[in-house]
Write an enzyme that holds these catalytic residues in place. Sequence first.
Site, short mmCIF file in Angstrom:
data_model
loop_
_atom_site.label_atom_id
_atom_site.label_comp_id
_atom_site.label_asym_id
_atom_site.label_seq_id
_atom_site.Cartn_x
_atom_site.Cartn_y
_atom_site.Cartn_z
N SER A 7 0.82 -1.21 0.00
CA SER A 7 0.00 0.00 0.00
C SER A 7 0.86 1.26 0.00
CB SER A 7 -0.94 -0.01 1.21
OG SER A 7 -0.21 -0.23 2.40
N ALA A 10 2.95 2.83 -5.39
CA ALA A 10 2.73 1.92 -6.52
C ALA A 10 1.41 1.16 -6.35
CB ALA A 10 3.91 0.96 -6.65
N SER A 36 8.37 2.96 2.04
CA SER A 36 9.19 4.14 1.73
C SER A 36 8.35 5.29 1.22
CB SER A 36 10.22 3.79 0.66
OG SER A 36 11.25 3.04 1.19
N GLY A 43 10.39 14.64 -4.14
CA GLY A 43 9.27 14.78 -5.03
C GLY A 43 9.30 13.85 -6.23
N ARG A 256 25.65 11.54 -5.10
CA ARG A 256 25.37 10.76 -3.88
C ARG A 256 26.44 9.72 -3.60
NH1 ARG A 256 18.89 9.31 -4.28
NH2 ARG A 256 18.21 11.43 -3.83
P1 FAD Z 1 6.75 1.12 -0.55
O1 FAD Z 1 6.23 2.50 -0.44
O2 FAD Z 1 8.02 0.82 0.14
O3 FAD Z 1 5.58 0.17 0.00
C1 FAD Z 1 5.76 -1.21 0.13
C2 FAD Z 1 4.47 -1.78 0.70
O4 FAD Z 1 4.54 -3.20 0.66
C3 FAD Z 1 4.20 -1.40 2.13
O5 FAD Z 1 2.84 -1.05 2.21
C4 FAD Z 1 4.44 -2.71 2.92
O6 FAD Z 1 3.65 -2.82 4.07
C5 FAD Z 1 4.05 -3.74 1.89
N1 FAD Z 1 4.65 -5.07 2.05
C6 FAD Z 1 5.96 -5.39 2.13
N2 FAD Z 1 6.10 -6.73 2.26
C7 FAD Z 1 4.85 -7.25 2.24
C8 FAD Z 1 4.32 -8.58 2.34
N3 FAD Z 1 5.11 -9.66 2.49
N4 FAD Z 1 2.97 -8.75 2.30
C9 FAD Z 1 2.15 -7.68 2.17
N5 FAD Z 1 2.59 -6.41 2.08
C10 FAD Z 1 3.92 -6.20 2.11
N6 FAD Z 1 11.76 8.61 -4.48
C11 FAD Z 1 11.44 9.66 -5.28
O7 FAD Z 1 11.11 9.47 -6.45
N7 FAD Z 1 11.45 10.92 -4.76
C12 FAD Z 1 11.80 11.20 -3.47
O8 FAD Z 1 11.78 12.35 -3.05
C13 FAD Z 1 12.17 10.10 -2.63
N8 FAD Z 1 12.55 10.32 -1.33
C14 FAD Z 1 12.77 9.23 -0.52
C15 FAD Z 1 13.05 9.42 0.83
C16 FAD Z 1 13.20 8.34 1.68
C17 FAD Z 1 13.50 8.56 3.13
C18 FAD Z 1 13.12 7.02 1.17
C19 FAD Z 1 13.28 5.83 2.06
C20 FAD Z 1 12.87 6.82 -0.19
C21 FAD Z 1 12.69 7.90 -1.05
N9 FAD Z 1 12.41 7.72 -2.41
C22 FAD Z 1 12.10 8.80 -3.19
C23 FAD Z 1 12.20 6.38 -2.96
C24 FAD Z 1 10.69 6.10 -3.01
O9 FAD Z 1 10.07 6.66 -1.89
C25 FAD Z 1 10.39 4.61 -3.05
O10 FAD Z 1 11.14 3.99 -4.04
C26 FAD Z 1 8.92 4.36 -3.32
O11 FAD Z 1 8.12 5.08 -2.43
C27 FAD Z 1 8.59 2.89 -3.25
O12 FAD Z 1 7.19 2.77 -3.36
P2 FAD Z 1 6.51 1.35 -3.44
O13 FAD Z 1 5.05 1.60 -3.52
O14 FAD Z 1 7.14 0.55 -4.50
O15 FAD Z 1 6.91 0.64 -2.07
#
Ligand code: FAD
Length: 474
Positions: A7, A10, A36, A43, A256
Amino acid sequence: MIYIFGSGVAGLSAGISLRKAGYKVTIISKKIRSGSSYWAKGGIAVATSADDSPDLHAQDTIRVGDGLCDVKVVNYVTHEIRNVISTLEEWGFIFDSDLRLEGGHSKRRVLHKTDETGRELTNFLLNLALKESVNIIEDRLLGLRTKDGRITGFVTEKRGVIDADKVILATGGYGYLFKFTSNPDTNLGEGIAIAFKAGALVSDMEFIQFHPTIGFFGNEPYLLTETLRGEGAILVNDKGERFAFQYDARGELASRDILSRAIYDQYQKGHKVYMDLSQIGSFEKKFPILSRYVEKYGKKIQVFPGAHFTIGGIRVNLRGESNIKGLYAIGEVSDTGLHGANRLASNSLAQNLVYGINIPQYIDRWEGLEVDDFMKIERIRVKSGVRLTIEEIRENNWNYLGIIRNAEGLSKLISIYENADTISNTPESFASLISLLASKSAFLRTESRGVHYRDDFPLKTWKDGKRIYFRMVS
Ligand code: FAD
């Protein structure tokens, strides 16, 4: 029913988009407000100003990606993100009006909402998903079921086996598997390990982006963004020396990876490192959320480099399709080839939104991943063995798979994980498997490229485009 795991940005954006297109959707997440996405600060990169274009955005992405970007995917994301941002605005999300400049970008093109874009956006998407009657439940994915190369269902901790022919993994990356990290503890790479065990092709696991400046407020890590250094923040050690210029002529504005190695080196030499924010003008106005912490902790904050973003993951095509029919992967759990060997700042949320919001176009027209650019597929067997704790794994990975790597440390690590339990459906076993893939990949890549740095092979010597894939041997 289409099942989405995760959640973050993505998973939520895919869920809303599918629901609006008339599909029934269930999002399953081990912790609903997590990942994350909530912590993203900077942004979303998108070329919107008059002197910018998707082609320039693509050029920057490819330059930073250091010879490993999939150009088709880069063009797709840098062009599509403009349409996707319009969709997001039609859904009701309002960005701040100015564009920010971040490292590696040749133009101001980072859309943001205050200095907490991720939290604002994820809360907005979560509320919208609930309003659109997307079913959202807390549970943990433990395994996928397949037959003849197609998805037939999955297993969760609370619900057991559920039949399904379409599963979208959006479970994030594996940055938490390092002792120092900007990531929350949900990010263990479970989705990648689970898909791998079901037969998915996994790639680029050695490419782990480290962020140079992570502070701690209490026990919570807090990312001190690039923008702060762009606005005048400086780095000093405990002797008061402004050391960054000893490592690169750009000083605090170096990339970085260079700054991460510089700060790491300062700690190796016994120093402490601080970011001094006192030279930033209009600080409270520019960084309202950080200002609240600064009131309590002061303007000189101790910083550490740490794992920030994991480029590798489930290999997918530009539709988000893996090599297993019905299994999609979007967001940080996936490896689309957009980032190559190094991620351009703010391209991650851009990728998540493009793959999430566009998924209804592909969900009923399966094509499947075709991989034609590989040189090497490594075959790995999962097995029972020593049960490591997450803390042991984090310590090992920081020591031997961290900012500076070499054959000696990586061999040690590989032998630890080859003797570890990688077969069970526990977070620790998944984490051991992910660490095995990442350390093998880092060992096999006998060069330095992008975010992967080896002090025994400091030069970029491999042919561009050559990546390392993994597949499970059953
Ligand atoms: P996430 O947001 O990590 O969500 C993963 C989800 O999967 C969570 O809800 C979790 O509970 C769930 N999950 C995990 N394992 C399981 C399981 N086994 N069963 C069920 N659910 C599970 N990117 C940018 O483009 N711009 C930025 O400014 C930026 N700043 C950042 C700052 C920080 C501090 C960090 C850590 C990252 C940053 N990034 C940034 C990177 C970006 O935030 C992440 O790559 C992105 O948010 C990932 O989104 P996601 O939806 O793929 O996964």
